[in-house]
Motif scaffolding. Sequence first.
Motif, PDB file in Angstrom:
ATOM      1  N   ASP A   1      15.794   2.579   0.198  1.00  0.00           N
ATOM      2  CA  ASP A   1      15.837   4.509   0.174  1.00  0.00           C
ATOM      3  C   ASP A   1      16.661   4.323   1.679  1.00  0.00           C
ATOM      4  O   ASP A   1      15.429   4.694   2.611  1.00  0.00           O
TER       5      ASP A   1
ATOM      6  N   LYS B   1       6.297   5.513  -6.182  1.00  0.00           N
ATOM      7  CA  LYS B   1       6.724   4.481  -6.108  1.00  0.00           C
ATOM      8  C   LYS B   1       7.069   3.246  -4.830  1.00  0.00           C
ATOM      9  O   LYS B   1       6.958   2.443  -5.264  1.00  0.00           O
ATOM     10  N   SER B   2       6.429   4.136  -3.465  1.00  0.00           N
ATOM     11  CA  SER B   2       7.069   3.350  -2.768  1.00  0.00           C
ATOM     12  C   SER B   2       5.262   2.788  -2.793  1.00  0.00           C
ATOM     13  O   SER B   2       5.079   1.918  -2.228  1.00  0.00           O
TER      14      SER B   2
ATOM     15  N   ASP C   1      10.369   4.147   4.126  1.00  0.00           N
ATOM     16  CA  ASP C   1       8.887   4.122   4.218  1.00  0.00           C
ATOM     17  C   ASP C   1       7.824   2.681   4.644  1.00  0.00           C
ATOM     18  O   ASP C   1       7.404   2.484   4.639  1.00  0.00           O
TER      19      ASP C   1
ATOM     20  N   ASP D   1      12.948  -0.636  -3.108  1.00  0.00           N
ATOM     21  CA  ASP D   1      12.822   1.072  -2.969  1.00  0.00           C
ATOM     22  C   ASP D   1      14.239   0.941  -3.055  1.00  0.00           C
ATOM     23  O   ASP D   1      15.028   0.608  -1.777  1.00  0.00           O
TER      24      ASP D   1
HETATM   25 MG   LIG Z   1       9.150   6.563  -0.890  1.00  0.00          MG
END
Ligand SMILES: [Mg+2]
Length: 368
Positions: free
Chosen positions: A165, A140-141, A170, A246
């Motif tokens: 997140d 997903k990121s 990240d 995210d």
């Molecule tokens: Mg991620």
Amino acid sequence: MAYRTVLIEENKMMMERLTSVVRNLAGFEVSARYATAGDALGQMQAFNPDLILVDVDNEHNALLIPDLKRNIPGAVIICLARRWDSEAQAKLLYMGAKGYMVKPFTGEELLETVKNVSRSSLSAYSKVISFFSPKGKSGKSTLIANLGTVLAAKTNEPVAVIDADTQFGDMTVFFNLTPQSTIVEAVRDISFLSPVTLRTYFTDTGRNLQVLCGTSKPDMAETITIEGFTSLVKMSRNLYKYILIDIPSGFSDISATACELSDKTIITTMVNGGYEVQHMKRALEIFKAWDHYQERLDLLFTRVNPFTEEQKNKLSEQMGYPVKYIIPNEYLLVSEAADNGRMAVTRDPDSQFSKAVENLADSIIAGE
Ligand SMILES: [Mg+2]
Ligand SMILES: Nc1ncnc2c1ncn2[C@@H]1O[C@H](COP(=O)(O)OP(=O)(O)OP(=O)(O)O)[C@@H](O)[C@H]1O
């Protein structure tokens, strides 16, 4: 010609402060000052104002906004309050105001707000999308970073990625950023911020794509309150047309809140052995508690191989729910691109991966 400004503020100290900000701003002049909107009505026409700054902490003033507007239809009305309040703002915009600012403000903030007036109803059109994954490593990121890049390039509208997140975000790595501030500071300060000042917490990645980075220390995640996070997302709607969030994998306070606040939640899972269909099914059962969940939920599988319509139909059949999007398996491309801060979609726009992300972007733009 200077911007003829009318100030409506009862507190004398505040009035002096605001007056001096407006007077010192090139291109603006203070034409008249009134303690209340009632006083201004019937008097200010003589000055033919372009801009009316009205204190709405005084409830009576707020109620007179439709009258102010009727009085001087050509003037832009901007409301002033000591605290940001999304609900109040929505009501005031509905009543005819064009903007909402926290006072006292700087000349820069006033300029920015006036400049954004044409977009002041942005919040009504902004689209917030959360990417929920039942388990980690769903891709997903990678998807969000690439999708944000495509949306910004395609639409020319302001686009944001919020890295919520909270422990292991990240986005800083994906975009190769060195942020001055992160979601931790934004949530900490949110009750003192307005959209104009909130923008400075986001990090630029290019012309119209900004990222609110995650924290570099997992233990800082605890300082992110649900209330603060909620205000952050609501306020960000005033700044960006598209907001991609995210979130941590699995159900948690933050992930559930982000999904609740979103116009769309895309449940994202990576094909990796077969169990993921079960995980996706279990997550879907929980989301089905929402009213109109069909309109708010989309299913997406990443790393789909073979990348075909048949495979997508097969996944839909297994899920008992339509799988709306599939993303192909392109490990080399996405990981190499992420390593050097360049997105796969820019590095290889003709790849299957890029085309799939582009399809997703088109469908979001079309409001599907
Ligand atoms: Mg991620
Ligand atoms: N479409 C894809 N094809 C192949 N590999 C992919 C694809 N998308 C992502 N990956 C790889 O899968 C791994 C996980 O990707 P990513 O970090 O985007 O997932 P995530 O769901 O955000 O994970 P996390 O739970 O760590 O936040 C990375 O190594 C990434 O390069």
